[in-house]
Design an enzyme around this catalytic site. Structure first.
Site, PDB file in Angstrom:
ATOM      1  N   ASP A   8      28.104 -10.564  34.864  1.00 30.02           N
ATOM      2  CA  ASP A   8      28.324  -9.914  36.198  1.00 30.02           C
ATOM      3  C   ASP A   8      29.671 -10.002  36.502  1.00 30.02           C
ATOM      4  OD1 ASP A   8      27.487  -8.410  38.426  1.00 30.02           O
ATOM      5  OD2 ASP A   8      27.487 -10.350  39.269  1.00 30.02           O
ATOM      6  N   ASP A  10      31.021  -9.135  40.286  1.00 27.13           N
ATOM      7  CA  ASP A  10      31.346  -9.604  41.753  1.00 27.13           C
ATOM      8  C   ASP A  10      30.796 -11.040  41.982  1.00 27.13           C
ATOM      9  OD1 ASP A  10      33.046  -7.739  43.065  1.00 27.13           O
ATOM     10  OD2 ASP A  10      30.950  -6.530  42.860  1.00 27.13           O
TER      11      ASP A  10
HETATM   12 MG    MG Z   1      27.496 -10.483  41.349  1.00 25.41          MG
END
Ligand code: MG
Length: 221
Positions: A8, A10
């Site tokens: 992922d 962020d």
């Molecule tokens: Mg994230």
């Protein structure tokens, strides 16, 4: 044996969640609505409309209108643009650069739609267009399994040979719904139970700790 890792973005690669927290809090404050900082973390991965409707239903007992969604999201986007560039989280640049040398294919799977993203991910982490799944590529975002299933299909490896790295409860849920092993790193403001409760197979408290363990496992140590 791990042959591919889906990261992922962020809160895993970039310390960008404080910017989202600030911008969401200010956006709802401008509407006279309460929004706690932790809510930015609890709802990370949800679409903007989804988050706005959640708050509207709590505060006003109804969904936001199109106009309200647009107004709030436009303001949030403006605030995000004005925030300082987020730092890369510790050890992640080295990790993403070293994994391919160890025979592991790296993907980034994010709900973000920022067009400038691909260039930045390429320069910082060596991510190409074909090794990025972003918000524009999928119909249903996290917590739906679609984003991680797309990475799985592209890499061509079996589910048991792939690993997801996530920081958000909805992201963990997405990876688990795709049938994958998920390692969570708690870089935010939620209790660990928010990530283990979403199904995380392992939990780390820093990206440094995560990078060390992942390198160890990939090397078969
Ligand atoms: Mg994230």
């Amino acid at each position: 044996m791990i042959r591919s890792v889906f990261f992922d973005m962020d809160g895993v690669l970039y310390d960008s969640m404080p910017n989202h927290e600030f911008s969401w809090c200010k956006s709802f404050e401008a509407e006279g609505m309460a929004f706690r900082p932790e809510e930015a973390y609890a709802n990370e991965g949800r679409t903007a409309r989804g988050t706005i409707n959640l708050v509207f239903n709590r505060e006003l007992g109804r969904d936001a209108s199109e106009e309200e969604v647009e107004r709030i999201y436009a303001y949030k986007t403006r605030l995000m643009r004005e925030r300082p560039q987020p730092a890369i989280l510790p050890r992640m640049q080295e990790l993403l650069r070293s994994l391919p040398e160890l025979g592991v294919k790296v993907y980034v799977v994010t709900g973000s739609r920022q067009p400038s993203l691909v260039g930045k991910l390429h320069d910082a982490f060596g991510i190409e267009k074909e090794t990025l799944v972003c918000g524009a590529d999928v119909k249903r975002g996290k917590p739906d399994p679609e984003p991680y299933l797309m990475a799985l299909e592209r890499c061509g490896f079996a589910k048991g040979e792939c690993l997801v790295v996530e920081n958000a409860p909805l992201g963990v849920a997405s990876g688990k719904a795709a049938g994958l092993t998920v390692w969570a790193v708690n870089t935010g403001k939620l209790p660990d139970s928010a990530l283990t409760g979403a199904g995380a197979d392992r939990l780390f408290h820093s990206t440094t700790e995560l990078a060390e363990e992942l390198t160890r496992v990939v090397r078969g140590e």
